[in-house]
Structures are given as C-alpha cells and as structure tokens.
Design a protein around this motif. Structure first.
Motif, short mmCIF file in Angstrom:
data_model
loop_
_atom_site.label_atom_id
_atom_site.label_comp_id
_atom_site.label_asym_id
_atom_site.label_seq_id
_atom_site.Cartn_x
_atom_site.Cartn_y
_atom_site.Cartn_z
N LEU A 169 29.53 -3.44 -27.50
CA LEU A 169 29.43 -2.36 -26.53
C LEU A 169 28.06 -2.38 -25.87
N LEU A 170 28.03 -2.07 -24.57
CA LEU A 170 26.78 -1.93 -23.83
C LEU A 170 26.67 -0.49 -23.36
N LYS A 171 25.60 0.16 -23.72
CA LYS A 171 25.41 1.55 -23.34
C LYS A 171 24.85 1.63 -21.94
N GLY A 172 25.57 2.29 -21.03
CA GLY A 172 25.08 2.50 -19.69
C GLY A 172 24.21 3.74 -19.62
N LYS A 173 23.52 3.90 -18.51
CA LYS A 173 22.66 5.07 -18.30
C LYS A 173 23.09 5.79 -17.03
N LEU A 174 23.28 7.09 -17.14
CA LEU A 174 23.65 7.91 -16.00
C LEU A 174 22.38 8.45 -15.34
N HIS A 175 22.28 8.26 -14.04
CA HIS A 175 21.13 8.75 -13.29
C HIS A 175 21.59 9.85 -12.34
N GLY A 176 20.79 10.89 -12.19
CA GLY A 176 21.20 12.00 -11.34
C GLY A 176 22.24 12.85 -12.03
N LYS A 177 23.29 13.20 -11.30
CA LYS A 177 24.31 14.11 -11.84
C LYS A 177 25.67 13.42 -12.00
N VAL A 178 25.66 12.14 -12.31
CA VAL A 178 26.91 11.42 -12.54
C VAL A 178 27.63 12.01 -13.75
N ALA A 179 28.95 12.15 -13.66
CA ALA A 179 29.77 12.60 -14.78
C ALA A 179 30.84 11.54 -15.06
N VAL A 180 31.24 11.45 -16.31
CA VAL A 180 32.30 10.52 -16.71
C VAL A 180 33.56 11.33 -16.98
N ASP A 181 34.63 11.00 -16.25
CA ASP A 181 35.91 11.70 -16.37
C ASP A 181 36.96 10.66 -16.75
N GLY A 182 37.14 10.45 -18.06
CA GLY A 182 38.07 9.42 -18.50
C GLY A 182 37.56 8.05 -18.11
N ALA A 183 38.36 7.33 -17.31
CA ALA A 183 37.96 6.00 -16.83
C ALA A 183 37.28 6.07 -15.47
N GLU A 184 36.92 7.28 -15.04
CA GLU A 184 36.35 7.46 -13.71
C GLU A 184 34.92 7.96 -13.79
N LEU A 185 34.09 7.47 -12.87
CA LEU A 185 32.73 7.97 -12.70
C LEU A 185 32.71 8.88 -11.49
N VAL A 186 32.26 10.09 -11.66
CA VAL A 186 32.12 11.03 -10.56
C VAL A 186 30.67 10.95 -10.08
#
Length: 222
Positions: free
Chosen positions: A41-58
């Motif tokens: 597994l590779l851990k990603g980093k969210l910048h700003g106000k990104v949200a993870v919704d299931g398999a989708e990035l908002v």
C-alpha cells in the motif's frame, strides 16, 4: 588486439508476461491509499479540502492529492492509465493526473482546448470531447509506438510516440499539475485511478467503460 577471454557460461532467459491486473489502484476502501499489484500500500496525501467518497475523490478549488513515486508509475514500458472524471467547473486546462513535466519527462493527462491531452515527454495526443457536469471514462495508452486516448470506450486520438521516454520520479499528482496553478486545477470528482503495465486493447477498454458507467452514483451526477 586479440586479448579475448574464454566464453562465459551460457545463460538462458524467458520474458515474463505483462500483468493483466492493474499495478496501481487509487483510492482504495474509502481511504487515500493506493494498492499495488504485489499487495503493498502507498499512502497518499490530501491537500486542501479533498474528501474521499468510496472510490471517488471530491476535489474543490485549491486542492489536490499526491502519491509518492513508485515504479508502477514509470512509463518505460507499455503503459495505460484509466480514470473516471466529473468536472463541475472547467478551469483553463485542468490536469487530471500528472507524473511528469511538459516536453521534458514522464506523463500527464489533462483537459486542453475542449479535448483530452495525453502527454508523454514531448509528445501530445489530443482528442475527444471534454464535458462538464457528467461522468466521463478516460483511458490513455502507450504501446511503445503510439499514444492513444479512449473516451467512454471509443478511441478518439492516436499519434506516433517515440519508444524511449525520459523518466520522472516525482509524486503522482491528482487534480493538479506538477507546477501548481489555478489554470491546472480540477474542480469536481476523480475516481478509480488505475495504472496498467500494458497497452489495453480496444475490446477490453469497451468493457472497462461499460463497467465504469454502471458504477456511477446517481447522487454525484450522471
């Protein structure tokens, strides 16, 4: 000058088949984590106000996701990248996925002048029809001879591409370019990012597109 050693022992080798499964899948299990083919597994980093919704990035304005570089992102070999995107507000030239720089190295996939652009170290492959407010399935491939783009299962662009491409070993960026700017910002959703170490054939791409559209959530736009 005749100074030649004796022959070395014989060595035989058999080429390994290209893996059929994606070598990179992001996001996984509702988390900003990429799953590699070997299970790591590779851990990603969210910048700003990104949200993870299931398999989708908002992805709202001034936001992006970065994933540390891994060999799965390298375009030394035959290569395909797949994603779904729903653009709500269209910037000047939003970059969906970036793992390289224009006319230098690596690759990126963006919306440019109303079409999709698949750029590989100096070669641009442009085609298709960028739409806003609806999900679009995009696959870009490289078979060591040509770069191609498929939109919703149909090929929309094909150009010759050199067999030797310059490496880039920076992070994969989702929703922005490697040199961030307002013009490159994706505002909307990006889903099911997958990388393959082979050029997906047209029949398989059509199947992937059909599966993708069946997975669209009505609440997020159709």
């Amino acid at each position: 000058r005749g100074r030649q050693s004796a022959l070395s022992p014989m060595v035989s080798a058999t080429p390994l088949p290209s893996p059929r499964e994606p070598v990179f899948v992001f996001p996984t299990d509702g988390a900003a984590t990429a799953r590699l083919l070997d299970g790591h597994l590779l851990k990603g980093k969210l910048h700003g106000k990104v949200a993870v919704d299931g398999a989708e990035l908002v992805i709202p304005p001034n936001s992006k996701v970065t994933v540390p570089f891994d060999d799965s992102m390298s375009v030394r070999r035959r290569f395909s990248v797949e994603c779904r995107v729903l653009i709500r507000d269209l910037a000047q030239m939003p970059v969906l996925l970036a793992c390289g720089n224009f006319a230098q190295n690596g690759w990126f996939l963006q919306a440019f002048n109303g079409r999709w652009r698949w750029h590989l170290a100096g070669t641009s492959c442009d085609g298709g029809n960028v739409r806003t407010g609806t999900w679009v399935h995009v696959i870009a491939t490289y078979d060591k001879e040509h770069a191609m783009i498929y939109q919703d299962g149909k090929r929309v662009a094909r150009v010759p591409c050199p067999a030797t491409l310059n490496e880039y070993k920076g992070p994969l960026i989702i929703g922005q370019y490697t040199r961030p700017g307002e013009a490159y910002q994706v505002i909307g959703r990006v889903a099911d990012v997958r990388i393959y170490h082979r050029a997906l054939p047209p029949q398989e791409i059509a199947v992937r597109a059909a599966i993708s559209h069946r997975s669209v959530s009505p609440r997020n736009g159709t």
